[in-house]
Design a protein around this motif. Structure first.
Motif, PDB file in Angstrom:
ATOM      1  N   LEU A   6       0.840  -1.192   0.000  1.00  0.00           N
ATOM      2  CA  LEU A   6       0.000   0.000   0.000  1.00  0.00           C
ATOM      3  C   LEU A   6       0.877   1.245   0.000  1.00  0.00           C
ATOM      4  O   LEU A   6       1.733   1.413   0.877  1.00  0.00           O
ATOM      5  CB  LEU A   6      -0.933   0.005   1.218  1.00  0.00           C
ATOM      6  N   THR A   7       0.662   2.099  -1.004  1.00  0.00           N
ATOM      7  CA  THR A   7       1.437   3.314  -1.194  1.00  0.00           C
ATOM      8  C   THR A   7       0.492   4.499  -1.280  1.00  0.00           C
ATOM      9  O   THR A   7      -0.542   4.420  -1.945  1.00  0.00           O
ATOM     10  CB  THR A   7       2.261   3.229  -2.496  1.00  0.00           C
ATOM     11  N   ILE A   8       0.858   5.581  -0.617  1.00  0.00           N
ATOM     12  CA  ILE A   8       0.131   6.843  -0.760  1.00  0.00           C
ATOM     13  C   ILE A   8       0.851   7.672  -1.819  1.00  0.00           C
ATOM     14  O   ILE A   8       2.078   7.784  -1.797  1.00  0.00           O
ATOM     15  CB  ILE A   8       0.062   7.595   0.580  1.00  0.00           C
ATOM     16  N   VAL A   9       0.073   8.249  -2.724  1.00  0.00           N
ATOM     17  CA  VAL A   9       0.597   9.167  -3.731  1.00  0.00           C
ATOM     18  C   VAL A   9      -0.080  10.511  -3.492  1.00  0.00           C
ATOM     19  O   VAL A   9      -1.309  10.600  -3.489  1.00  0.00           O
ATOM     20  CB  VAL A   9       0.316   8.671  -5.166  1.00  0.00           C
ATOM     21  N   VAL A  10       0.742  11.563  -3.279  1.00  0.00           N
ATOM     22  CA  VAL A  10       0.187  12.869  -2.937  1.00  0.00           C
ATOM     23  C   VAL A  10       1.123  13.968  -3.409  1.00  0.00           C
ATOM     24  O   VAL A  10       2.335  13.763  -3.500  1.00  0.00           O
ATOM     25  CB  VAL A  10      -0.043  12.974  -1.404  1.00  0.00           C
ATOM     26  N   ALA A  11       0.555  15.125  -3.734  1.00  0.00           N
ATOM     27  CA  ALA A  11       1.340  16.336  -3.999  1.00  0.00           C
ATOM     28  C   ALA A  11       0.997  17.334  -2.904  1.00  0.00           C
ATOM     29  O   ALA A  11      -0.179  17.509  -2.564  1.00  0.00           O
ATOM     30  CB  ALA A  11       1.006  16.914  -5.368  1.00  0.00           C
ATOM     31  N   THR A  12       2.043  17.957  -2.339  1.00  0.00           N
ATOM     32  CA  THR A  12       1.834  18.904  -1.245  1.00  0.00           C
ATOM     33  C   THR A  12       2.604  20.199  -1.523  1.00  0.00           C
ATOM     34  O   THR A  12       3.638  20.182  -2.186  1.00  0.00           O
ATOM     35  CB  THR A  12       2.319  18.343   0.108  1.00  0.00           C
ATOM     36  N   ASP A  13       2.083  21.281  -0.959  1.00  0.00           N
ATOM     37  CA  ASP A  13       2.831  22.530  -1.042  1.00  0.00           C
ATOM     38  C   ASP A  13       3.767  22.627   0.162  1.00  0.00           C
ATOM     39  O   ASP A  13       3.911  21.669   0.925  1.00  0.00           O
ATOM     40  CB  ASP A  13       1.891  23.733  -1.171  1.00  0.00           C
ATOM     41  N   ALA A  14       4.407  23.777   0.337  1.00  0.00           N
ATOM     42  CA  ALA A  14       5.409  23.959   1.388  1.00  0.00           C
ATOM     43  C   ALA A  14       4.823  23.872   2.800  1.00  0.00           C
ATOM     44  O   ALA A  14       5.569  23.740   3.762  1.00  0.00           O
ATOM     45  CB  ALA A  14       6.121  25.301   1.199  1.00  0.00           C
ATOM     46  N   GLN A  15       3.486  23.926   2.919  1.00  0.00           N
ATOM     47  CA  GLN A  15       2.847  23.793   4.228  1.00  0.00           C
ATOM     48  C   GLN A  15       1.985  22.533   4.305  1.00  0.00           C
ATOM     49  O   GLN A  15       1.058  22.470   5.093  1.00  0.00           O
ATOM     50  CB  GLN A  15       2.004  25.035   4.529  1.00  0.00           C
ATOM     51  N   ARG A  16       2.282  21.544   3.451  1.00  0.00           N
ATOM     52  CA  ARG A  16       1.563  20.273   3.389  1.00  0.00           C
ATOM     53  C   ARG A  16       0.136  20.414   2.834  1.00  0.00           C
ATOM     54  O   ARG A  16      -0.686  19.528   2.968  1.00  0.00           O
ATOM     55  CB  ARG A  16       1.535  19.543   4.733  1.00  0.00           C
ATOM     56  N   GLY A  17      -0.157  21.565   2.203  1.00  0.00           N
ATOM     57  CA  GLY A  17      -1.466  21.753   1.593  1.00  0.00           C
ATOM     58  C   GLY A  17      -1.632  20.836   0.395  1.00  0.00           C
ATOM     59  O   GLY A  17      -0.684  20.599  -0.350  1.00  0.00           O
ATOM     60  N   ILE A  18      -2.865  20.304   0.243  1.00  0.00           N
ATOM     61  CA  ILE A  18      -3.124  19.399  -0.880  1.00  0.00           C
ATOM     62  C   ILE A  18      -4.297  19.850  -1.753  1.00  0.00           C
ATOM     63  O   ILE A  18      -4.502  19.297  -2.828  1.00  0.00           O
ATOM     64  CB  ILE A  18      -3.352  17.944  -0.414  1.00  0.00           C
TER      65      ILE A  18
END
Length: 162
Positions: A6-18
């Motif tokens: 199980l893998t999470i795929v995510v893009a975040t900004d400099a404050q972990r915003g998604i």
């Protein structure tokens, strides 16, 4: 219990915003191409709001949507009531969790790998990814890039559970 597949795929900004208002707050075609390369030919698990923001099943992937609405249906999608039900469907197959925030938080304890696009800019976000605890996660790969079109740096970063 952690799943090795199980893998999470995510893009975040400099404050972990998604995200903001159920949309991505940035435009980064390179990240979308990376997301496609990573998830193609694998099952993906997402919440119903994430599915709604995409608007269609993603091709060449088994699309599994978690929803509290037992009557919710969409062609090309398997609807389940819980993360556990989604995990039961995929068994030991390599599977990617693709959002949103509530599904990420619920899946994190079960996840063995994080594939994070870290964008080096702050955006106006109303949804955030949990902090990546260095006592739990070890960075194993970092591929740095610059988007001339967008004017910011970003990196594709892989973390494995320690």
């Amino acid at each position: 219990m952690t799943s090795p597949n199980l893998t999470i795929v995510v893009a975040t900004d400099a404050q972990r915003g998604i995200g903001i208002n159920n949309t991505l707050p940035w435009r980064l075609p390179e990240d979308l191409a990376h997301f496609k390369r990573v998830t193609i030919d694998h099952p993906i698990i997402m919440g119903r709001k994430t599915f709604d923001s995409i608007g269609r099943p993603l091709p060449n992937r088994r699309n599994i949507v978690i929803t509290r609405n037992p009557g919710w249906k969409h062609d090309g999608v398997e609807a389940v009531a819980s993360l556990q039900a989604a995990l039961d469907l995929v068994g030991s197959t390599l599977t990617h969790v693709i959002g949103g925030a509530q599904i990420y938080a619920e899946a994190l304890p079960h996840t063995s790998r994080l594939i994070v696009t870290e964008i080096d800019r702050k955006f106006d976000c109303d949804t955030f990814f949990p902090a990546i605890d260095p006592n739990v996660w070890k960075e194993v790969a970092r591929d740095k890039h610059h988007s001339a079109e967008q004017g910011f740096d970003y990196a594709f970063v892989t973390y494995d559970r320690i």
